[in-house]
Write a protein that holds these residues in place. Sequence first.
Motif, PDB file in Angstrom:
ATOM      1  N   VAL A  20       0.833  -1.197   0.000  1.00 35.93           N
ATOM      2  CA  VAL A  20       0.000   0.000   0.000  1.00 35.93           C
ATOM      3  C   VAL A  20       0.872   1.254   0.000  1.00 35.93           C
ATOM      4  O   VAL A  20       0.589   2.233  -0.693  1.00 35.93           O
ATOM      5  CB  VAL A  20      -0.960  -0.020   1.212  1.00 35.93           C
ATOM      6  N   ARG A  68      -7.369 -10.737   2.739  1.00 34.99           N
ATOM      7  CA  ARG A  68      -7.255  -9.368   3.273  1.00 34.99           C
ATOM      8  C   ARG A  68      -6.915  -9.386   4.757  1.00 34.99           C
ATOM      9  O   ARG A  68      -6.102  -8.592   5.239  1.00 34.99           O
ATOM     10  CB  ARG A  68      -8.560  -8.593   3.054  1.00 34.99           C
ATOM     11  N   GLU A 114      -3.522  -7.315   5.002  1.00 38.26           N
ATOM     12  CA  GLU A 114      -3.612  -5.883   5.324  1.00 38.26           C
ATOM     13  C   GLU A 114      -2.759  -5.485   6.520  1.00 38.26           C
ATOM     14  O   GLU A 114      -2.136  -4.415   6.491  1.00 38.26           O
ATOM     15  CB  GLU A 114      -5.070  -5.470   5.489  1.00 38.26           C
ATOM     16  N   ARG A 157      -2.035  -5.157  -0.263  1.00 33.97           N
ATOM     17  CA  ARG A 157      -3.347  -5.350  -0.877  1.00 33.97           C
ATOM     18  C   ARG A 157      -3.148  -6.024  -2.237  1.00 33.97           C
ATOM     19  O   ARG A 157      -2.025  -6.296  -2.649  1.00 33.97           O
ATOM     20  CB  ARG A 157      -4.098  -4.022  -1.000  1.00 33.97           C
TER      21      ARG A 157
END
Length: 457
Positions: free
Chosen positions: A44, A125, A129, A134
């Motif tokens: 991310v 996820r 995460e 992601r």
Amino acid sequence: MARDTTDFRPIETVDELVDYVAAGNKPREKWRIGTEHEKFPFYVDGHAPVPYGGDRGIRAILEGMQKTLGWDPILDDGRVIGLVEPTGQGAISLEPGGQFELSGAPLETIHQTCREGNAHLAQVREIAEPLGIRFLGLGGSPKWTLRETPKMPKSRYEIMTRYMPKVGTKGLDMMYRTCTIQVNLDFSSEADMRRKMQVSLKLQPLATALFANSPFTEGRPNGLQSWRGEIWTDTDNQRAGLLPFCFSPDFGFADYVEWALDVPMYFVIRDGQYHDMTQFTFRQFMAGAAHNSVPDGVPTMGDWANHLSTLFPDVRLKRFLEMRGADGGPWRRICALPAFWVGLLYDEETLDAAETMTADWTYEEVREMRAAVPAKGIGAEFRGRSLREIGREVLDLSRSGLRRRGRKNRDGYDESTFLSTLDEVVARGTTSAEEMVHAYHTRWGGSIEPVFLEYAY
């Protein structure tokens, strides 16, 4: 890609290879739907690709999912490179560049397929995460160069990586920088297989157009709607693309086997070790050519099963048929791809209509359509008609097939609802690839970075 198998039964005749494929024949009540989808992991923070190792790598995701799901690890030289559900109902595997693949269980309805996909994405996820990772739902890697793309520690991929540049210009891009959604479907007989193979080969370019979703390469528009589709035009033409002999009115299992016998192999597995076999065709292997190259150079049914999984035609025949034309995409596309093909191929009336529609389509015409689709998408033409127009008709056929199947969810909706994302494509007259490129030139301000927000799972 499929998990490699071991089956130590020695092969003695070509007829045994034909019988192996023909053993896929199933009565209608046992037909199932097996959906596979791939996605690109990324960090991310900075949108870099995710390597295999380290505390925040793909191995950590697999180990976390193993604890969560209780699935069995798939090991290669002691490293976990995938997971398999203990009863064989689904698997998670890695593509060469770290693309994360769910090979779904054989299910009865698209509703079940969607629930399976939802559960998988929620599970992955939950693990990824917290690691700052992601996943991206595109058909082609939009930003990273081949050099920047990580390599997964799978022995078969090392063999393929050495071999691909010898047989085409785009094989490494296929391996490391593409993602697909695929559905695996059953047949009841050789004649049923033939009908489904011929209809789906002819309509596969339309599927590529409807699902076109790879318009960026290395941070900018590449001038294509399906870069992935273009890559497949020169990956390894001995084992990929359209198969002209499949268009024959008497095409059968033996024809596919004869073709497969003369395609170079990738590997065999002996005592857990992968041995490079790219210098041999399977026919040569059966004739004893590998006796001095690998321990126990006698071909086995496991070797044959693995060889079939390394052939890449637009529709692949194993003990089922694999629809291989679609780019990877957002969640709704994971449900739409099996719905599209189930509606066409699992309802007899619709299959009759699709067969009638495509009966006189020639190999040369379909090849031309296939060549036009990566750049033009649904704007490509076939016999003077756009694929948008043809797509509307084919979607109507698929919808009618799904409605006749009558498989409803708890709210009373049948499987035809899953075609809505494709209905939008033909209604708009633009593919998701075109929508992305428009966004790039307008609200994204000439930046690729927003794709990691808007097309992430």
